[in-house]
Design a protein around this motif. Sequence first.
Motif, PDB file in Angstrom:
ATOM      1  N   THR A 149       0.844  -1.190   0.000  1.00  0.00           N
ATOM      2  CA  THR A 149       0.000   0.000   0.000  1.00  0.00           C
ATOM      3  C   THR A 149       0.885   1.249   0.000  1.00  0.00           C
ATOM      4  O   THR A 149       2.108   1.160   0.155  1.00  0.00           O
ATOM      5  CB  THR A 149      -0.895   0.025   1.245  1.00  0.00           C
ATOM      6  N   LEU A 150       0.249   2.398  -0.130  1.00  0.00           N
ATOM      7  CA  LEU A 150       0.988   3.654  -0.110  1.00  0.00           C
ATOM      8  C   LEU A 150       1.784   3.809   1.180  1.00  0.00           C
ATOM      9  O   LEU A 150       2.959   4.184   1.146  1.00  0.00           O
ATOM     10  CB  LEU A 150       0.029   4.837  -0.276  1.00  0.00           C
ATOM     11  N   ILE A 151       1.186   3.502   2.323  1.00  0.00           N
ATOM     12  CA  ILE A 151       1.914   3.679   3.579  1.00  0.00           C
ATOM     13  C   ILE A 151       3.053   2.675   3.699  1.00  0.00           C
ATOM     14  O   ILE A 151       4.105   2.991   4.275  1.00  0.00           O
ATOM     15  CB  ILE A 151       0.956   3.603   4.800  1.00  0.00           C
ATOM     16  N   ASP A 152       2.894   1.478   3.147  1.00  0.00           N
ATOM     17  CA  ASP A 152       4.000   0.513   3.112  1.00  0.00           C
ATOM     18  C   ASP A 152       5.189   1.116   2.366  1.00  0.00           C
ATOM     19  O   ASP A 152       6.334   1.029   2.816  1.00  0.00           O
ATOM     20  CB  ASP A 152       3.583  -0.785   2.402  1.00  0.00           C
ATOM     21  N   ALA A 153       4.900   1.712   1.199  1.00  0.00           N
ATOM     22  CA  ALA A 153       5.957   2.286   0.368  1.00  0.00           C
ATOM     23  C   ALA A 153       6.600   3.494   1.044  1.00  0.00           C
ATOM     24  O   ALA A 153       7.823   3.675   1.004  1.00  0.00           O
ATOM     25  CB  ALA A 153       5.400   2.683  -0.996  1.00  0.00           C
ATOM     26  N   ILE A 154       5.782   4.336   1.666  1.00  0.00           N
ATOM     27  CA  ILE A 154       6.296   5.532   2.335  1.00  0.00           C
ATOM     28  C   ILE A 154       7.252   5.158   3.467  1.00  0.00           C
ATOM     29  O   ILE A 154       8.348   5.732   3.592  1.00  0.00           O
ATOM     30  CB  ILE A 154       5.124   6.391   2.856  1.00  0.00           C
ATOM     31  N   ILE A 155       6.871   4.181   4.276  1.00  0.00           N
ATOM     32  CA  ILE A 155       7.739   3.766   5.381  1.00  0.00           C
ATOM     33  C   ILE A 155       8.961   3.018   4.859  1.00  0.00           C
ATOM     34  O   ILE A 155      10.071   3.163   5.397  1.00  0.00           O
ATOM     35  CB  ILE A 155       6.955   2.912   6.394  1.00  0.00           C
ATOM     36  N   LEU A 156       8.798   2.247   3.799  1.00  0.00           N
ATOM     37  CA  LEU A 156       9.936   1.569   3.173  1.00  0.00           C
ATOM     38  C   LEU A 156      10.996   2.579   2.751  1.00  0.00           C
ATOM     39  O   LEU A 156      12.198   2.401   3.010  1.00  0.00           O
ATOM     40  CB  LEU A 156       9.452   0.770   1.960  1.00  0.00           C
ATOM     41  N   GLN A 197      -3.817   6.194   2.692  1.00  0.00           N
ATOM     42  CA  GLN A 197      -2.652   5.374   3.023  1.00  0.00           C
ATOM     43  C   GLN A 197      -2.771   3.920   2.568  1.00  0.00           C
ATOM     44  O   GLN A 197      -1.759   3.240   2.390  1.00  0.00           O
ATOM     45  CB  GLN A 197      -2.369   5.419   4.522  1.00  0.00           C
ATOM     46  N   LEU A 198      -3.985   3.431   2.327  1.00  0.00           N
ATOM     47  CA  LEU A 198      -4.162   2.030   1.943  1.00  0.00           C
ATOM     48  C   LEU A 198      -4.356   1.819   0.440  1.00  0.00           C
ATOM     49  O   LEU A 198      -4.591   0.705  -0.010  1.00  0.00           O
ATOM     50  CB  LEU A 198      -5.350   1.423   2.701  1.00  0.00           C
ATOM     51  N   VAL A 199      -4.231   2.892  -0.355  1.00  0.00           N
ATOM     52  CA  VAL A 199      -4.332   2.709  -1.806  1.00  0.00           C
ATOM     53  C   VAL A 199      -3.142   1.892  -2.297  1.00  0.00           C
ATOM     54  O   VAL A 199      -2.058   1.934  -1.718  1.00  0.00           O
ATOM     55  CB  VAL A 199      -4.422   4.056  -2.566  1.00  0.00           C
ATOM     56  N   LYS A 200      -3.361   1.150  -3.385  1.00  0.00           N
ATOM     57  CA  LYS A 200      -2.309   0.299  -3.932  1.00  0.00           C
ATOM     58  C   LYS A 200      -1.790   0.857  -5.252  1.00  0.00           C
ATOM     59  O   LYS A 200      -2.251   1.874  -5.732  1.00  0.00           O
ATOM     60  CB  LYS A 200      -2.827  -1.135  -4.081  1.00  0.00           C
ATOM     61  N   ARG A 201      -0.838   0.158  -5.836  1.00  0.00           N
ATOM     62  CA  ARG A 201      -0.120   0.674  -6.997  1.00  0.00           C
ATOM     63  C   ARG A 201      -1.008   0.980  -8.188  1.00  0.00           C
ATOM     64  O   ARG A 201      -0.648   1.807  -9.034  1.00  0.00           O
ATOM     65  CB  ARG A 201       0.956  -0.325  -7.428  1.00  0.00           C
ATOM     66  N   ASP A 202      -2.133   0.285  -8.280  1.00  0.00           N
ATOM     67  CA  ASP A 202      -3.001   0.514  -9.437  1.00  0.00           C
ATOM     68  C   ASP A 202      -3.879   1.752  -9.292  1.00  0.00           C
ATOM     69  O   ASP A 202      -4.603   2.122 -10.209  1.00  0.00           O
ATOM     70  CB  ASP A 202      -3.878  -0.713  -9.708  1.00  0.00           C
ATOM     71  N   ASP A 203      -3.793   2.415  -8.152  1.00  0.00           N
ATOM     72  CA  ASP A 203      -4.524   3.665  -7.926  1.00  0.00           C
ATOM     73  C   ASP A 203      -3.621   4.843  -8.287  1.00  0.00           C
ATOM     74  O   ASP A 203      -2.477   4.912  -7.821  1.00  0.00           O
ATOM     75  CB  ASP A 203      -4.942   3.757  -6.456  1.00  0.00           C
ATOM     76  N   PRO A 204      -4.089   5.781  -9.121  1.00  0.00           N
ATOM     77  CA  PRO A 204      -3.248   6.919  -9.512  1.00  0.00           C
ATOM     78  C   PRO A 204      -2.686   7.702  -8.328  1.00  0.00           C
ATOM     79  O   PRO A 204      -1.583   8.261  -8.416  1.00  0.00           O
ATOM     80  CB  PRO A 204      -4.194   7.792 -10.344  1.00  0.00           C
TER      81      PRO A 204
END
Length: 262
Positions: A149-156, A197-204
């Motif tokens: 998710t977006l928050i996964d990527a942000i914290i990564l 924060q829970l949107v995934k890669r397929d969401d713009p």
Amino acid sequence: MGVVKTDEWLKKDSNPIKICQELKAYFHRMNEREIHHYLNEFGMYKRVSKPYIQQMIKYNVWGRVRQFFNDLKAKWQGPDIPIFIFPVDESSGLLSRDFRGKSGVSFRDKLFMFLSKEVGDEELKTVLTHEYHHICRLSMHEKKEEHYTLIDAIILEGLAEHAVCETVGEQALTVWVKKYSPGQLNRWWNLWIKPNQLVKRDDPKYVQLLFGKAFYPHMLGYALGYHIVRTYHKTHKLNIKETFTIPVDQIVAFYENQFKNQ
């Protein structure tokens, strides 16, 4: 596996499409043009001269990365993955301005570095540390990258930049981590990131918020990720190995509690 001898590939034929033919075994269901288009978005060159490649070889770019990688892999006890080194796309103003002529991208099982011909040791270590941290963390989690998710990527990204600060030094941090004030980042967390924060890669909105595209502040997700991680670190003093396994929810919950108490 370590550093692949892409210098030998480049000496034979530097055409990036032909180079990417060599990479097809590492990318499922992608042809050489699709691979190059994808890697170019992260900094791979479009064209390069023979003297440029000769300069990279002269400055022992491949040997220096090999030494730094072996040291980092032993220190972190991380996975042994192939590292592909290619010239950076110097026509990109973003790479020249914000990334100081170096870039990279990592996957669970491979790492790419795009470097200028006279790249210094600090720049090499910075890219390698950031990208290899991604690989070490991804290797410790079963969750597939496409499910992040977006928050996964942000914290990564925040954890990887924290590793750069702790391993290479604060001076090696990217420019945007200091671009915005904590107050600005707190407001943007509540206004834009938290609701999405829970949107995934397929969401713009995933790309827009992570990289700060559309009307969002430049590199918003990266800047906020570092701010959230460092807020946590000030109290908990994260060591590098802890950053490979610490849950995203734990870091975010602490950050929100700190914000509520302000």
